[in-house]
Enzyme design. Structure first.
Site, PDB file in Angstrom:
ATOM      1  N   LYS A 172      12.711 117.286 170.012  1.00  0.00           N
ATOM      2  CA  LYS A 172      11.915 117.592 171.205  1.00  0.00           C
ATOM      3  C   LYS A 172      10.544 116.941 171.228  1.00  0.00           C
ATOM      4  O   LYS A 172       9.853 116.892 170.221  1.00  0.00           O
ATOM      5  CB  LYS A 172      11.725 119.106 171.305  1.00  0.00           C
ATOM      6  CG  LYS A 172      13.017 119.802 171.652  1.00  0.00           C
ATOM      7  CD  LYS A 172      12.798 121.286 171.784  1.00  0.00           C
ATOM      8  CE  LYS A 172      14.046 121.961 172.345  1.00  0.00           C
ATOM      9  NZ  LYS A 172      13.859 123.404 172.400  1.00  0.00           N
ATOM     10  N   GLY A 218       6.062 122.029 158.365  1.00  0.00           N
ATOM     11  CA  GLY A 218       5.096 122.493 159.364  1.00  0.00           C
ATOM     12  C   GLY A 218       3.662 122.195 158.958  1.00  0.00           C
ATOM     13  O   GLY A 218       2.840 121.770 159.778  1.00  0.00           O
ATOM     14  N   ARG A 243      11.879 122.578 144.802  1.00  0.00           N
ATOM     15  CA  ARG A 243      10.588 123.255 144.960  1.00  0.00           C
ATOM     16  C   ARG A 243      10.094 123.865 143.654  1.00  0.00           C
ATOM     17  O   ARG A 243       8.891 123.893 143.396  1.00  0.00           O
ATOM     18  CB  ARG A 243      10.685 124.330 146.037  1.00  0.00           C
ATOM     19  CG  ARG A 243      10.737 123.696 147.407  1.00  0.00           C
ATOM     20  CD  ARG A 243      10.772 124.730 148.480  1.00  0.00           C
ATOM     21  NE  ARG A 243      10.537 124.102 149.777  1.00  0.00           N
ATOM     22  CZ  ARG A 243      10.919 124.626 150.929  1.00  0.00           C
ATOM     23  NH1 ARG A 243      11.552 125.785 150.942  1.00  0.00           N
ATOM     24  NH2 ARG A 243      10.659 124.013 152.061  1.00  0.00           N
ATOM     25  N   GLY A 289      10.666 118.506 158.026  1.00  0.00           N
ATOM     26  CA  GLY A 289      11.984 119.003 157.637  1.00  0.00           C
ATOM     27  C   GLY A 289      13.135 118.017 157.646  1.00  0.00           C
ATOM     28  O   GLY A 289      13.687 117.686 156.596  1.00  0.00           O
TER      29      GLY A 289
HETATM   30  P1  AMP Z   1      13.075 118.081 164.762  1.00  0.00           P
HETATM   31  O1  AMP Z   1      13.212 119.400 164.068  1.00  0.00           O
HETATM   32  O2  AMP Z   1      12.341 118.152 166.050  1.00  0.00           O
HETATM   33  O3  AMP Z   1      12.603 116.984 163.849  1.00  0.00           O
HETATM   34  O4  AMP Z   1      14.550 117.702 165.217  1.00  0.00           O
HETATM   35  C1  AMP Z   1      15.569 117.404 164.306  1.00  0.00           C
HETATM   36  C2  AMP Z   1      16.886 117.510 165.024  1.00  0.00           C
HETATM   37  O5  AMP Z   1      16.942 116.590 166.078  1.00  0.00           O
HETATM   38  C3  AMP Z   1      18.067 117.210 164.141  1.00  0.00           C
HETATM   39  O6  AMP Z   1      18.785 118.389 163.957  1.00  0.00           O
HETATM   40  C4  AMP Z   1      18.863 116.201 164.938  1.00  0.00           C
HETATM   41  O7  AMP Z   1      20.245 116.468 164.965  1.00  0.00           O
HETATM   42  C5  AMP Z   1      18.295 116.330 166.324  1.00  0.00           C
HETATM   43  N1  AMP Z   1      18.495 115.123 167.115  1.00  0.00           N
HETATM   44  C6  AMP Z   1      18.210 113.872 166.787  1.00  0.00           C
HETATM   45  N2  AMP Z   1      18.609 113.010 167.741  1.00  0.00           N
HETATM   46  C7  AMP Z   1      19.173 113.755 168.713  1.00  0.00           C
HETATM   47  C8  AMP Z   1      19.778 113.442 169.961  1.00  0.00           C
HETATM   48  N3  AMP Z   1      19.893 112.197 170.385  1.00  0.00           N
HETATM   49  N4  AMP Z   1      20.245 114.474 170.706  1.00  0.00           N
HETATM   50  C9  AMP Z   1      20.127 115.733 170.262  1.00  0.00           C
HETATM   51  N5  AMP Z   1      19.570 116.103 169.103  1.00  0.00           N
HETATM   52  C10 AMP Z   1      19.100 115.113 168.326  1.00  0.00           C
END
Ligand code: AMP
Length: 396
Positions: free
Chosen positions: A198, A377, A35, A354
């Site tokens: 999610k 974000g 950064r 991220g």
């Molecule tokens: P996000 O911040 O929504 O992009 O989510 C990223 C996170 O999703 C990472 O820490 C991953 O470990 C998690 N992730 C990816 N695939 C899976 C899965 N199949 N089950 C649970 N967590 C997951």
């Protein structure tokens, strides 16, 4: 709009919002200076023109008031080495010491202000606080894309005090250029790859992208809400029960809009959320009770690779599996490599948000894709189609 490239900073005193929110180890040393490096082109342009630079940033999430571990003094050494010159430091971002140091600053000199978030006024977007910061300089540059989606004093409110002397730095300009290349004028076919944990955090992103992309690939933890909504057996996999209807709506909307939606067809499952868990392979909609999906399977990798190979524009946000655990990183690595291949073949590839950025850095592939966005974000909000306050404040 003033362009930093064309502006002559000779004898100007510039207050510049940068993103020096860098990771520190327990000895309070900077462990990743990406950064800081990101801000160098703008800082150097000002200095080379014969201007003086006052840098302001946040670091971490202090409560309200000074906390040693969040002091920006910890970045002085790194910054000074990168600039190859001494950096002055004001141990308070407003008040007498900042004022004195700022007014004594000569062309070619750099002053760093203490953490803005030692004052709650920063995140509250307090106008008096912004005015005090503004009083230190005659020109404002915003080069902190990561906070451009926040209407904070230093990112947004301050701009009004420089009606004829405000502009973006090179970093923000590059971010906007790359995102607009994807969102406004994409070469077709345009494919978005969305993963991560999610569905709920990505609904608006998906909705906006459905109006723009030819292909939408979904992977990672959010897969299972879609599979469950379609009546599949997902065992113990991550699921958002209350988002199943949203998943079905997205499937229907994709159909109506002629967007090809690709969901995983197979996966690696584990009997525990741990790198050392027992694992086996199965179809995506037939997971045994007590087991959970942790990575996409080989057929899915092949399916996604084929789509990416034929894409001219690719946007990637979110890992395909629990890539932090090495045994479940294969799918994410494969997608990262597929982007690298597509880039070699002339596609424009943008990685942002991220965890996909963390992934692409972990596998040392950042230089092999077209652009890696620095603002998680902020980038997601831009892709949602929102006007970011920090961008608006400089543009209007
Ligand atoms: P996000 O911040 O929504 O992009 O989510 C990223 C996170 O999703 C990472 O820490 C991953 O470990 C998690 N992730 C990816 N695939 C899976 C899965 N199949 N089950 C649970 N967590 C997951």
């Amino acid at each position: 709009m003033i362009s930093i490239n064309e502006f002559n900073f000779r004898n100007k005193k510039v207050i510049m919002r940068v993103d020096f929110n860098v990771p520190l180890n327990d000895k309070l040393q900077v462990t990743d200076n990406t950064r800081i490096k990101g801000a160098l082109p703008s800082i150097n342009k000002i200095l080379e023109d014969g201007g003086a630079v006052i840098l302001m940033s946040h670091l971490g999430r202090p409560k309200n008031g000074y906390e040693e571990k969040f002091s920006l003094k910890h970045v002085i050494k790194n910054l000074s080495e990168l600039l190859n010159k001494p950096v002055k430091f004001a141990d308070d971002c407003i008040g007498n010491s900042a004022k004195e140091l700022a007014s004594g600053l000569k062309p070619g000199e750099v002053l760093l202000l203490e953490n803005l978030r030692f004052y709650n006024e920063e995140t509250k977007g307090d106008i008096e606080f912004a005015k005090q910061l503004a009083s230190l300089a005659d020109t404002y540059v915003n080069d902190a894309f990561g906070t451009a989606h926040r209407a904070h004093a230093s990112t947004t409110i301050i701009a009004q005090f420089f009606p004829n002397a405000k502009m973006f730095g090179y970093l923000i300009n590059n971010e906007l250029k790359s995102m607009d290349a994807v969102l406004q004028n994409p070469q077709k076919p345009f494919t978005a790859v969305l993963g991560g944990a999610k569905v709920s955090s990505k609904i608006s992103v998906i909705e906006n992208l459905l109006n723009k992309v030819d292909n939408l690939i979904i992977g990672g933890g959010m897969t299972y809400t879609f599979i469950a909504a379609k009546g599949g057996k997902i065992g113990h996999s991550l699921v958002e029960e209350d988002k199943k209807d949203v998943a079905l709506k997205i499937i229907k909307e994709a159909e109506e809009k002629g967007v090809q939606l690709f969901l995983p067809v197979d996966n690696i499952i584990a009997d525990d959320f741990s790198n050392n868990a027992n694992t086996k392979y199965c179809e995506i909609n037939n997971i045994d009770d007590g087991w959970l999906g942790v990575d996409i399977g080989n057929n899915t990798i092949k399916l996604f690779e084929d789509v990416l190979k034929n894409s001219k524009t690719i946007l990637w946000n979110g890992p395909m599996g629990v890539f932090e655990m090495d045994n479940f990183a294969k799918g994410t690595i494969a997608i990262a490599n597929a982007l690298v291949e597509a880039t070699k073949n002339g596609a424009f590839t943008l990685v942002g948000g991220g965890d996909s950025v963390a992934a692409i850095n972990k596998y040392n592939l950042a230089k092999k894709v077209s652009y890696v966005s620095t603002g998680g974000g902020a980038m997601l909000e831009y892709i949602e189609g929102k006007e970011l306050p920090g961008i608006k404040a400089v543009r209007e």
